[in-house]
Design a protein around this motif. Sequence first.
Motif, short mmCIF file in Angstrom:
data_model
loop_
_atom_site.label_atom_id
_atom_site.label_comp_id
_atom_site.label_asym_id
_atom_site.label_seq_id
_atom_site.Cartn_x
_atom_site.Cartn_y
_atom_site.Cartn_z
N UNK A 187 51.47 38.79 18.20
CA UNK A 187 51.19 39.84 17.21
C UNK A 187 49.93 40.62 17.57
N UNK A 188 48.90 39.89 18.01
CA UNK A 188 47.65 40.55 18.38
C UNK A 188 47.89 41.54 19.52
N UNK A 189 48.57 41.09 20.58
CA UNK A 189 48.77 41.94 21.75
C UNK A 189 49.63 43.16 21.45
N UNK A 190 50.74 42.96 20.73
CA UNK A 190 51.63 44.10 20.45
C UNK A 190 50.93 45.14 19.57
N UNK A 191 50.16 44.66 18.57
CA UNK A 191 49.43 45.61 17.70
C UNK A 191 48.36 46.36 18.48
N UNK A 192 47.64 45.61 19.32
CA UNK A 192 46.55 46.22 20.10
C UNK A 192 47.11 47.27 21.06
N UNK A 193 48.22 46.95 21.73
CA UNK A 193 48.81 47.88 22.70
C UNK A 193 49.37 49.12 21.99
N UNK A 194 49.89 48.92 20.79
CA UNK A 194 50.40 50.08 20.05
C UNK A 194 49.28 51.09 19.79
N UNK A 195 48.07 50.59 19.54
CA UNK A 195 46.92 51.47 19.28
C UNK A 195 46.35 52.11 20.54
N UNK A 196 46.57 51.46 21.70
CA UNK A 196 45.94 51.95 22.95
C UNK A 196 46.86 52.88 23.74
N UNK A 207 52.94 55.58 30.65
CA UNK A 207 51.61 55.49 31.26
C UNK A 207 50.77 54.50 30.46
N UNK A 208 50.27 53.44 31.13
CA UNK A 208 49.45 52.44 30.45
C UNK A 208 47.99 52.66 30.86
N UNK A 209 47.11 53.01 29.90
CA UNK A 209 45.70 53.26 30.26
C UNK A 209 44.97 51.96 30.65
N UNK A 210 43.91 52.04 31.48
CA UNK A 210 43.19 50.83 31.94
C UNK A 210 42.67 49.94 30.82
N UNK A 211 42.22 50.56 29.69
CA UNK A 211 41.66 49.74 28.60
C UNK A 211 42.68 48.80 27.96
N UNK A 212 43.99 49.07 28.21
CA UNK A 212 45.03 48.19 27.65
C UNK A 212 44.92 46.78 28.25
N UNK A 213 44.49 46.70 29.53
CA UNK A 213 44.41 45.39 30.19
C UNK A 213 43.23 44.56 29.68
N UNK A 214 42.23 45.25 29.10
CA UNK A 214 41.09 44.54 28.51
C UNK A 214 41.52 43.81 27.24
N UNK A 215 42.57 44.33 26.58
CA UNK A 215 43.06 43.73 25.32
C UNK A 215 43.46 42.27 25.53
#
Length: 595
Positions: free
Chosen positions: A508-517, A581-589
């Motif tokens: 849940x944390x990852x999917x929510x975070x990626x949706x915002x990024x 396109x996945x921005x670099x900050x997504x990998x920090x999540x």
Amino acid sequence: MSNIRNFCIIAHIDHGKSTLADRLLEYTGTISKREMKEQILDGMELERERGITIKAKAVRMNYTDKNGNPYVLNLIDTPGHVDFTYEVSRALAACEGAILVIDATQGVEAQTLANTMLAKNANLKIIPVINKIDLPTADVDSAYEQMKEGLDVDAEPILASAKEGIGISEIVDSIVANVPPAVVNSDEPLSALIFDSFYDSYRGVIVIVRVFDGKIKKGMKVRFIASNAEYEVLEVGYMKLKPVEFDSLSSGDVGYVVAGIKDIHDIKIGDTITESARPTKHPHAGYKEIHPFVFAGLYPNSTSEYDGLKMALEKLKLSDSSLIYFPETSVALGFGFRCGFLGSLHLEIVKERLEREFGLSLLVTAPNVVYKVKTKGKYITIDNPARFPNNADIEEIWEPYVEATIICPVDYLGAILELCQKRRGTQTQMKYMNTKIVVLKYHLPLAEIIVGFYDALKSVSKGYASFDYEHTAEQQGDLVKLEIMINSEVVDAFSVITHKDKAQTSAHYLTEKLRGIIPRHMFEIPIQAKVNNKIIARETISAMRKDVLAKCYGGDITRKRKLLEKQKEGKRKMRQFGRVEIPPEAFVAVLKIDD
């Protein structure tokens, strides 16, 4: 030779170890006031900035006492962090004594305890020093009480301030009086312990050794016992602040050896050097191969930097033999390298050195540990979550564990116990040093502490808790592979191995975070998390809507419906062939799952 004293300084990070070394160099006249600069033994810019010792150093000091007796004092400086515990243990094996530095304002901390235990196991003579007594917040009585109760050291401590130069003469006199002189066995076959090495671009690998038996000199043919490599000695000498060439190194000496060694992997820390013609029958005990405990992917931000990263890693490996790397490819990130590190600090240091010294811009995937998986009756080691086998094929999963030592004020005990429980910890000991300080020992999975644990510990204890750990035996775990699918495609860089009970929360944390990024596209993007081919969490990024009806004025409703259907079909095709396109900050999540 009975006038040689080999000693090291052990302490927790930031207790004044490097400053004390500076004062000793000044007091013995090894360096003049004009040449002096703070933390002179910490040559790396990163070491000075962070205030930690990353690389061990050895320095020879000549000292004459009040009666005119000359002494040779060999100071072997040790790294302070838990990631380099093996190097610390080898440096201690090269000494007969240790100066134990305790901060008068902080008292005994976790690494003070861990390094004192290492020194006791090596049978070193311990000289306790309570440092920073000049500070207004210094509490000498409390530090003394913690030293006696927590460390079981009964010797009377020397009160000092390395910054102000107080107590330095007493420390030097105590080294001369209390540290046992080096035992001399000059007639025995050569036996020298390697406790450090560094790379020189002109002379190859320079090996730092402590000679226990025999003598090593120029022209001698020597053999490295662990790697079985043979070389001819080209130069030997002592380490002042710079190498100083000498005829030979005898039993009891600490110095350097140059033998035209081009490959740093022929040199193993803890190995024994002996003469090829007359080998020793007593190689030094305690040697072990250093294996990486933490793995992470390093990728350049731009694909054009790949060759630069490859060259930078090759150069860095020359000075850091514990770093391992091999090429890997990721669907999301392209070409990069999978790297093995001794711990999370080692990872940070390598990344920072690559960015600073070689001007690279890097992406780091979530660090993970090495798992042992039993599948079809065979054990395989997995260092990359993307290569984890299917759940149906797995019979057993073994994960590495550590024995953690946490020292904290009693006020924060509840919050720390809760944090360790959340990280699947098992308490093995709780001991009170006095009414204010408590020592906790926990059995914790390594995977739970490599990301975010230290920051969380400092946060719940308002910075007062200290932490140290050592590796113990592996244990079986109920673990699963959590995969993230973006637009129905698995993105391997987001794959993590997690405990079964934590999978739902992490998903849940990852999917929510990626949706915002991840930015919105012209088509709808589903973000799904799956475990064992079962979707356990989903978020959707809605499509950007273009108003196709804006140009449609008047007319029948069927005309509008036709335009909307056409748009719908276009979006369906776009979603099928479109690239997200996945921005670099997504990998920090991924790095902040446990926060």
